[in-house]
Design an enzyme around this catalytic site. Structure first.
Site, PDB file in Angstrom:
ATOM      1  CB  CYS A   1      -0.995  -0.029   1.142  1.00  0.00           C
ATOM      2  SG  CYS A   1      -2.414   1.063   0.829  1.00  0.00           S
TER       3      CYS A   1
ATOM      4  CD  GLU B   1      -1.571  -5.411   5.953  1.00  0.00           C
ATOM      5  OE1 GLU B   1      -2.441  -4.521   6.117  1.00  0.00           O
ATOM      6  OE2 GLU B   1      -1.011  -5.615   4.866  1.00  0.00           O
TER       7      GLU B   1
ATOM      8  CG  HIS C   1      -3.751  -3.251   3.267  1.00  0.00           C
ATOM      9  ND1 HIS C   1      -2.925  -2.646   4.190  1.00  0.00           N
ATOM     10  CD2 HIS C   1      -4.272  -2.261   2.518  1.00  0.00           C
ATOM     11  CE1 HIS C   1      -2.959  -1.335   4.018  1.00  0.00           C
ATOM     12  NE2 HIS C   1      -3.767  -1.071   3.002  1.00  0.00           N
TER      13      HIS C   1
END
Length: 249
Positions: A119, A227, A225
């Site tokens: 990002c 994660e 994203h």
């Protein structure tokens, strides 16, 4: 041999009347449990609004001597348009993070260090290496609105928003072994011109660059994203497994 150490630069966020240096917990969890590494969170000590920068090159090299890889996280803030020739506009900025990470990228790349960027970190890499950004992708004809719906719950905001097409012959194809994956989408800025050194790894349905790499295969940037709840998404988890292997090499 001990566990590898991963450098994570902080954001600078206002909490009440004071600025704090901080990193989202989901990024730390992904480094610890996804890449199986020790996170080394560093303050964004680049020059701020009223602070002269210290000798960043020396300090950054000292830091990089102590770590095995770099993880550039996302953030609600945006890269300042002055770094890529853009026009000033109302947006959330973080000049201290900019002043650290843009120098950090060039030094880490010069060392061929493993780098995973997501990002905002993805955008930082592109700018640091000479690319430019659309400050507001949704205002550009032909592009989708890639921002999250802030009226939704956190989980809903991070749910799959669109597919990306994985290009042939790149790092992502080797990692994922799939041509199309679903990803979340929570960004306002996006790649306008790709830095000359970078190779496109993935694109959104509207053609926006969503993934890139360096030819050495040791830097990978994605606009989404991974994660977020990475253990529940095999394609997200695979990115951290790739990073884990590199930082152990």
């Amino acid at each position: 041999m001990g566990s590898p150490v991963v450098l994570i630069p902080s954001d600078v966020r206002q909490v009440g009347i004071h600025p704090f240096h901080c990193v989202g917990e989901k990024y730390i969890n992904a480094v610890v449990h996804g890449a199986r590494a020790i996170p080394f969170v560093t303050p964004a000590w680049g020059g701020g609004e009223d602070l002269a920068p210290i000798d960043e090159v020396v300090a950054i090299d000292d830091m990089l001597d102590r770590v095995d890889g770099v993880f550039l996280t996302g953030s609600p803030s945006n890269v300042h348009p002055s770094h890529y020739g853009g026009e000033a506009r109302e947006m959330m900025l973080d000049v201290q993070r900019d002043n650290l990470t843009l120098r950090l990228v060039t030094r880490a790349v010069a060392r061929d260090m493993p780098i995973l960027a997501v990002c905002r970190g993805f955008q930082e890499v592109n700018v640091a290496l000479g690319g430019t950004l659309h400050p507001a992708v949704h205002e550009v004809d032909g592009y989708m609105d890639h921002r999250e719906d802030t009226s939704l719950t956190r989980h809903a905001q991070y749910s799959i928003a669109h597919d990306v097409h994985v290009h042939n012959g790149g790092v992502l194809e080797q990692i994922l072994t799939e041509q199309t994956i679903g990803v979340n989408s929570l960004h306002g800025q996006g790649v306008r011109t790709l830095a000359p050194e970078l190779r496109v790894e993935a694109t959104a349905p509207d053609g926006l660059v969503e993934g890139f790499s360096l030819p050495n295969g040791r830097l990978l940037g994605v606009q989404w994203h991974p994660e977020w709840r990475f253990k529940e998404n095999p394609s997200y988890h695979a990115l951290f497994h790739w990073f884990a292997e590199l930082i152990r090499a």
